[in-house]
Design a protein around this motif. Structure first.
Motif, short mmCIF file in Angstrom:
data_model
loop_
_atom_site.label_atom_id
_atom_site.label_comp_id
_atom_site.label_asym_id
_atom_site.label_seq_id
_atom_site.Cartn_x
_atom_site.Cartn_y
_atom_site.Cartn_z
N MET A 265 49.49 39.80 76.23
CA MET A 265 49.01 40.90 75.39
C MET A 265 49.38 40.59 73.95
O MET A 265 50.50 40.18 73.66
CB MET A 265 49.62 42.23 75.83
N ASN A 266 48.42 40.78 73.06
CA ASN A 266 48.57 40.43 71.66
C ASN A 266 48.89 41.69 70.84
O ASN A 266 48.09 42.62 70.77
CB ASN A 266 47.26 39.78 71.17
N LYS A 267 50.08 41.71 70.21
CA LYS A 267 50.50 42.89 69.45
C LYS A 267 49.58 43.17 68.27
O LYS A 267 49.29 44.33 67.97
CB LYS A 267 51.93 42.68 68.95
N LYS B 168 47.20 46.65 67.42
CA LYS B 168 47.16 47.34 66.14
C LYS B 168 45.72 47.48 65.64
O LYS B 168 45.32 48.54 65.14
CB LYS B 168 48.00 46.56 65.12
N LYS B 169 44.92 46.44 65.80
CA LYS B 169 43.53 46.47 65.33
C LYS B 169 42.69 47.46 66.13
O LYS B 169 41.67 47.98 65.63
CB LYS B 169 42.92 45.07 65.41
N LEU C 71 51.76 48.40 76.08
CA LEU C 71 50.66 49.37 76.12
C LEU C 71 51.17 50.81 76.20
O LEU C 71 50.48 51.74 75.77
CB LEU C 71 49.73 49.07 77.29
N GLU C 72 52.37 51.01 76.71
CA GLU C 72 52.98 52.34 76.70
C GLU C 72 53.21 52.83 75.28
O GLU C 72 53.23 54.03 75.01
CB GLU C 72 54.31 52.32 77.47
N ASN D 195 44.51 56.18 70.67
CA ASN D 195 43.13 55.97 71.13
C ASN D 195 43.02 54.85 72.16
O ASN D 195 41.92 54.46 72.55
CB ASN D 195 42.20 55.67 69.95
N VAL D 196 44.17 54.33 72.60
CA VAL D 196 44.20 53.27 73.61
C VAL D 196 44.62 53.86 74.95
O VAL D 196 45.64 54.54 75.05
CB VAL D 196 45.17 52.13 73.20
N PHE D 197 43.82 53.60 75.99
CA PHE D 197 44.04 54.19 77.30
C PHE D 197 44.21 53.07 78.35
O PHE D 197 43.23 52.56 78.89
CB PHE D 197 42.88 55.10 77.69
#
Length: 385
Positions: A205-207, A211-212, A251-252, A257-259
């Protein structure tokens, strides 16, 4: 035979949009006829399962509204031609991947290419040898179509009308062109009307990417996780559970807006352990993962192929044990959605008897264990094949 010949190596999105196959599909589906590419969903529905087709139809009905849907149907000609541009795209970005999942093949993952060739030679003449010869024949495919600049240029022209894009693979988070696309759409000022959905194996997973994602309408991240700990590592070989946990941790803490959600491919290997996995998820008390519409539990996707890994291939006595184990979950309150999905898994499992394939199942798993130095008998001790 209406099998598609459309290919983004040779065709543009616009050409595919009103191709012979797409017009055939629209015309027949609008007339209530079942077509071959959709039969997996129709067969699930016949056995009491809420299929992917039904799920997507319900989602888009709620997004677009009844009037828009009716107008779309009216604007489709009797030949199936549709004089509009697509608003959603499902982009499977090649087969580049870092996993060799038990149910996959070379077309799905580059990690399977050399092993697939080996299996096509090492199995004795018969079902598995012929199957792997077919699966390993990649001569007709070019999996790097996403490196074609003309494809991306056409996509950028369509972007003002696009509402939704799915990224799959392979493993889409390995694809540089995907990251370039994200940057370009943000630069164009078009990201705020676009929703994204990812299918990822959760090992990376890319931090910066997270953010983007704040620039987009919303982002659904479907984490392909099939079991708890070492059982997931076996199925999604050579996945490491610590890497999966790190992705979940990131991801937590992702933007509002990220699910993030967990998508579990249900096979005969993990079906007995679905209750265990669900209980583990409940104990974690995630604040985001699978909370949006999934009761905090994974979304079960039924594996149909290869059939020798499907839950329908279990013997009757093992199916009874699965029902007994999954029924323990039914006693919990507040998990109406998850309980309904577990019941659908049972319905599908009992819809047919493919236990005649079990000798092939064991032959396949034993061969993989020999090559990978793994052991399905130790990893899935309760599974009696």
């Amino acid at each position: 035979n209406q099998d598609t010949n459309n290919n983004l190596n040779n065709n543009t999105i616009k050409e595919i949009w009103n191709s012979r196959e797409y017009k055939f599909a629209r015309k027949n589906l609008l007339n209530g006829k079942r077509i071959k590419p959709c039969m997996t969903c129709f067969n699930e529905e016949d056995n009491g399962v809420v299929s992917h087709r039904m799920t997507e139809n319900n989602i888009w009905r709620s997004i677009l509204g009844k009037e828009y849907m009716e107008e779309l149907i009216k604007s489709t000609s009797s030949t199936g031609y549709l004089d509009s541009q697509p608003i959603t795209l499902d982009l499977r970005l090649g087969n580049t991947c870092n996993s060799q999942c038990i149910m996959c093949r070379p077309q799905d993952s580059s990690k399977w290419v050399s092993l697939g060739n080996k299996l096509s030679e090492e199995f004795d003449e018969g079902y598995l040898r012929q199957e792997w010869k077919h699966k390993s024949n990649l001569n007709l495919f070019d999996f790097e179509w996403y490196k074609n600049k003309e494809f991306w240029n056409e996509l950028y022209e369509l972007i003002p009308n696009i509402q939704h894009i799915i990224f799959g693979g392979g493993e889409p988070l390995y694809i540089e062109e995907h990251y370039n696309f994200i940057d370009k759409v943000i630069e164009m000022g078009e990201s705020n009307h676009i929703s994204l959905r990812y299918h990822t194996n959760a090992t990376i997973m890319n931090k910066d990417l997270i953010k983007k994602w704040e620039n987009f309408d919303n982002v659904e991240v479907m984490l392909s996780i099939d079991a708890y700990s070492i059982r997931n590592d076996y199925i999604r070989y050579p996945s490491k559970w610590k890497d999966v946990l790190e992705t979940m941790k990131l991801l937590e803490e992702s933007p509002d807006n990220v699910f993030p959600k967990i998508n579990t491919t249900v096979s005969l290997l993990n079906v007995f352990y679905l209750n265990e996995f669900a209980q583990w998820m409940i104990q974690q008390d995630f604040k985001k993962i699978s909370k949006d519409g999934h009761d905090g539990i994974f979304f079960p996707s039924l594996l149909h192929y290869p059939e020798y890994l499907s839950v329908t291939a279990l013997r009757g006595d093992m199916k009874n044990r699965v029902v007994e184990e999954l029924s323990k979950f039914f006693e919990l309150k507040g998990y109406k959605y998850a309980i309904s999905k577990f019941k659908q898994v049972i319905n599908f499992m009992n819809s047919k008897d493919n236990s005649k394939l079990l000798p092939e199942t064991k032959k396949y798993l034993n061969k993989l264990d020999e090559i990978r130095n793994t052991s399905y008998k130790e990893t899935f001790k309760e599974l009696e094949l």
